[in-house]
Write a protein that holds these residues in place. Structure first.
Motif: not given
Length: 162
Positions: A117-133
Motif C-alpha cells: 500500500l505504501l509503495g503504491s501510494y508513493f507511486t500514485l502521488v509521484c505520477q499524479n503530481f508530475i502530471f497535475a502541477f
C-alpha cells in the motif's frame, strides 16, 4: 482572481471541474482502463470524484493551502508569485488526498495485485503530481482564470455588466 466568498466558491468549482476531468482521464489511461469502462461508468466516476474533490478543496485543502502560501515571505503584490505558490500548495494537497482516494479504489477493486500500500501510494502521488502541477500551471489554471473573468467577474450580482 476571486475577491468575495461567492466568487471563491465559483472559482473553486471551475478549477475542480477542470482538474477532475483531466486527472480522471489521465489515471484511466495510465492504468489501462480507458477502453474497458463504459461512457456511463466514466461519467459516474467523474461525478463522484468531482464531489469528493470539491469538498476537499473547499473545506480542507483550500484553506490549508492558502494559509501556507500566504505565510511564506515573498512579494504578495506580484500576482505570478501568488499564483505559483497557491498552485503548488493546492496541487500538492489535492494530489496527496486524491491519490489516497485512488489507492482506496484500487484496493477495494482488488487491482493492487500484491503490491504494498505504501509503495503504491508513493507511486500514485509521484505520477499524479508530475502530471497535475504542469496541467494546473499551463492548461487548467489559465483556462479557468480566463473563463472566470469572462463569466463570473464581468457580471455583478444584480445581473448588470460592470
Amino acid at each position: 482572481m476571486p475577491t468575495t466568498k461567492k466568487e471563491e466558491f465559483y472559482f473553486g468549482l471551475m478549477m475542480c471541474f477542470g482538474m477532475v476531468v483531466f486527472m480522471t482521464f489521465y489515471n484511466l489511461f495510465t492504468h489501462g482502463l480507458l477502453g474497458s469502462i463504459s461512457v456511463r461508468g466514466i461519467f459516474a466516476q467523474l461525478l463522484q470524484i468531482f464531489i469528493i474533490a470539491t469538498l476537499l478543496e473547499l473545506f480542507i485543502v483550500g484553506p490549508v493551502a492558502k494559509k501556507m502560501a500566504f505565510s511564506l515571505p515573498y512579494d504578495k503584490s506580484n500576482k505570478l508569485y501568488v499564483i505559483l505558490f497557491l498552485a503548488f500548495f493546492m496541487v500538492s494537497g489535492m494530489v496527496l488526498c486524491m491519490s489516497l482516494y485512488g489507492l482506496g479504489s484500487a484496493y477495494f477493486s482488488n487491482s493492487l495485485q500484491g503490491e504494498s500500500l505504501l509503495g503504491s501510494y508513493f507511486t500514485l502521488v509521484c505520477q499524479n503530481f508530475i502530471f497535475a502541477f504542469p496541467l494546473q500551471l499551463i492548461i487548467v489554471g489559465p483556462l479557468v482564470r480566463y473563463a472566470f473573468i469572462k463569466l463570473v467577474k464581468t457580471t455583478s450580482f444584480s445581473g448588470k455588466t460592470i
